[in-house]
Enzyme design. Sequence first.
Site, mmCIF file in Angstrom:
data_model
loop_
_atom_site.group_PDB
_atom_site.id
_atom_site.type_symbol
_atom_site.label_atom_id
_atom_site.label_comp_id
_atom_site.label_asym_id
_atom_site.label_seq_id
_atom_site.Cartn_x
_atom_site.Cartn_y
_atom_site.Cartn_z
ATOM 1 N N ASP A 1 0.870 -1.286 -0.202
ATOM 2 C CA ASP A 1 -0.048 0.104 0.134
ATOM 3 C C ASP A 1 0.871 1.213 0.054
ATOM 4 O O ASP A 1 2.118 1.085 0.104
ATOM 5 C CB ASP A 1 -0.876 -0.155 1.338
ATOM 6 C CG ASP A 1 -1.922 1.241 1.267
ATOM 7 O OD1 ASP A 1 -2.324 1.437 0.170
ATOM 8 O OD2 ASP A 1 -1.912 1.781 2.339
ATOM 9 N N SER A 2 0.207 2.375 -0.308
ATOM 10 C CA SER A 2 0.986 3.701 -0.160
ATOM 11 C C SER A 2 1.174 4.153 1.155
ATOM 12 O O SER A 2 2.068 4.954 1.415
ATOM 13 C CB SER A 2 0.122 4.732 -0.895
ATOM 14 O OG SER A 2 -1.157 5.184 0.251
ATOM 15 N N TYR B 1 -0.608 8.664 -2.951
ATOM 16 C CA TYR B 1 -0.510 8.093 -4.173
ATOM 17 C C TYR B 1 -1.626 8.866 -5.220
ATOM 18 O O TYR B 1 -1.308 9.059 -6.398
ATOM 19 C CB TYR B 1 -0.592 6.610 -4.521
ATOM 20 C CG TYR B 1 0.630 5.955 -4.283
ATOM 21 C CD1 TYR B 1 1.659 6.352 -3.787
ATOM 22 C CD2 TYR B 1 0.538 4.332 -4.669
ATOM 23 C CE1 TYR B 1 2.644 5.602 -3.520
ATOM 24 C CE2 TYR B 1 1.675 3.543 -4.500
ATOM 25 C CZ TYR B 1 2.764 4.132 -3.903
ATOM 26 O OH TYR B 1 4.015 3.295 -3.565
ATOM 27 N N GLY B 2 -2.386 9.227 -4.635
ATOM 28 C CA GLY B 2 -3.809 9.923 -5.366
ATOM 29 C C GLY B 2 -3.526 10.850 -6.216
ATOM 30 O O GLY B 2 -4.030 10.742 -7.573
ATOM 31 N N CYS C 1 -4.304 -1.494 -1.928
ATOM 32 C CA CYS C 1 -4.478 0.118 -2.350
ATOM 33 C C CYS C 1 -5.240 0.365 -3.552
ATOM 34 O O CYS C 1 -4.943 -0.262 -4.595
ATOM 35 C CB CYS C 1 -3.006 0.487 -2.525
ATOM 36 S SG CYS C 1 -3.028 2.334 -3.152
ATOM 37 N N ASN C 2 -6.385 1.164 -3.386
ATOM 38 C CA ASN C 2 -7.266 1.532 -4.559
ATOM 39 C C ASN C 2 -6.597 2.141 -5.691
ATOM 40 O O ASN C 2 -6.698 1.462 -6.993
ATOM 41 C CB ASN C 2 -8.305 1.939 -4.085
ATOM 42 C CG ASN C 2 -9.204 1.275 -3.213
ATOM 43 O OD1 ASN C 2 -10.376 0.549 -4.110
ATOM 44 N ND2 ASN C 2 -9.083 1.166 -1.997
ATOM 45 N N THR C 3 -5.635 2.958 -5.389
ATOM 46 C CA THR C 3 -4.758 3.836 -6.555
ATOM 47 C C THR C 3 -3.993 3.013 -7.377
ATOM 48 O O THR C 3 -4.090 3.025 -8.483
ATOM 49 C CB THR C 3 -4.248 5.018 -5.948
ATOM 50 O OG1 THR C 3 -5.151 5.714 -4.998
ATOM 51 C CG2 THR C 3 -3.673 5.931 -6.985
ATOM 52 N N GLU D 1 -2.745 9.304 8.071
ATOM 53 C CA GLU D 1 -1.220 9.062 8.166
ATOM 54 C C GLU D 1 -0.674 9.986 9.119
ATOM 55 O O GLU D 1 0.288 9.603 9.649
ATOM 56 C CB GLU D 1 -0.680 9.358 6.591
ATOM 57 C CG GLU D 1 -1.064 8.356 5.767
ATOM 58 C CD GLU D 1 -0.239 7.098 5.768
ATOM 59 O OE1 GLU D 1 0.679 7.071 6.630
ATOM 60 O OE2 GLU D 1 -0.724 6.102 5.343
ATOM 61 N N CYS E 1 -10.882 3.802 -0.600
ATOM 62 C CA CYS E 1 -9.426 3.736 -0.341
ATOM 63 C C CYS E 1 -9.298 3.085 0.894
ATOM 64 O O CYS E 1 -10.191 3.099 1.934
ATOM 65 C CB CYS E 1 -8.971 5.235 -0.012
ATOM 66 S SG CYS E 1 -7.342 5.486 0.379
ATOM 67 N N THR E 2 -8.204 2.255 1.005
ATOM 68 C CA THR E 2 -8.143 1.392 2.205
ATOM 69 C C THR E 2 -7.721 2.108 3.377
ATOM 70 O O THR E 2 -7.843 1.598 4.483
ATOM 71 C CB THR E 2 -6.864 0.302 1.954
ATOM 72 O OG1 THR E 2 -5.738 0.972 1.381
ATOM 73 C CG2 THR E 2 -7.493 -0.755 1.076
ATOM 74 N N HIS E 3 -7.354 3.494 3.364
ATOM 75 C CA HIS E 3 -7.209 4.464 4.650
ATOM 76 C C HIS E 3 -8.579 4.750 5.040
ATOM 77 O O HIS E 3 -8.806 5.037 6.375
ATOM 78 C CB HIS E 3 -6.582 5.780 4.063
ATOM 79 C CG HIS E 3 -4.996 5.662 3.968
ATOM 80 N ND1 HIS E 3 -4.489 5.005 2.716
ATOM 81 C CD2 HIS E 3 -3.971 5.632 4.582
ATOM 82 C CE1 HIS E 3 -3.287 5.207 2.935
ATOM 83 N NE2 HIS E 3 -2.895 5.612 3.971
#
Length: 273
Positions: free
Chosen positions: A11-12, A43-44, A74-76, A153, A185-187
């Site tokens: 993931d980012s 990353y977005g 990570c979706n992006t 983050e 988004c996994t966040h």
Amino acid sequence: MADEHAIGFMDSGVGGLTVVKQAIKQLPRETVTFIGDQARLPYGPRPSEQVKTFSWQMANYLLRQDIKMLVIACNTATAAALPDLRRKLAIPVIGVISPGSRAAIKASKNHRIGVIATEGTIKSNAYREAIMTKDPDAEVFSLACPKFVPLVESNEYRSTVAKRVVAESLRPLKGTGIDTLVLGCTHYPLLRPLIQNVVGPDVTLIDSGAETVNGVSFMLDYLDIANTSATKYYPDRFQTTGSATAFATIASDWLDQPDFQATHIDLGGESND
């Protein structure tokens, strides 16, 4: 036959831990090897080709650790790199967009589905296309929420600031009539209570990462690569290109592991420039 090799997750940043949390719960015998590329997040806003390059760097690092499956948590990165990684790697590669789309279609009763994600994921139209392919009658309302990842983050996801930012960011969804909202988004699952409060109790939230683990479980069995040993032999490993201390602070809380430890790694060329 027990395959004790690890499953690689990437993931980012810390968002992919929402997927790992489900993996630990559903697949307790499987070993997790995780990379969070915190040095180069978010990353977005980045160009798709750059995200693909970063994704390959993480994937190659994990491959050197002899993983048996790769999960793009990570979706992006899924939108930018999944087809290329699947085509070129010899191990199974799983992304988070298809599972989230399927779950949203299943949950929605009025075919009005919202998707919140990073700019990169929204711009790719990956969710819209995945949903419309399976349900042509669906109406998809896509919304980029670029302020959400920094909240998570920076470990501010429970703050009053987060509450205000979430309320302001989701305002465009008011009046759309959606009954289902994909956390694309996994966040974002770390902000789930705040998001649910804004959209209301009648809107079903879909955690794309959690849905992905169902697919991971199926593929392990289908390909006969699950760890069928009575115990887990190898320890989980968590690595970040950013601050191991900052990563561990969020991870220990989210995964409920007080003794959580992370390691700093260099992939080469990490920077926020």
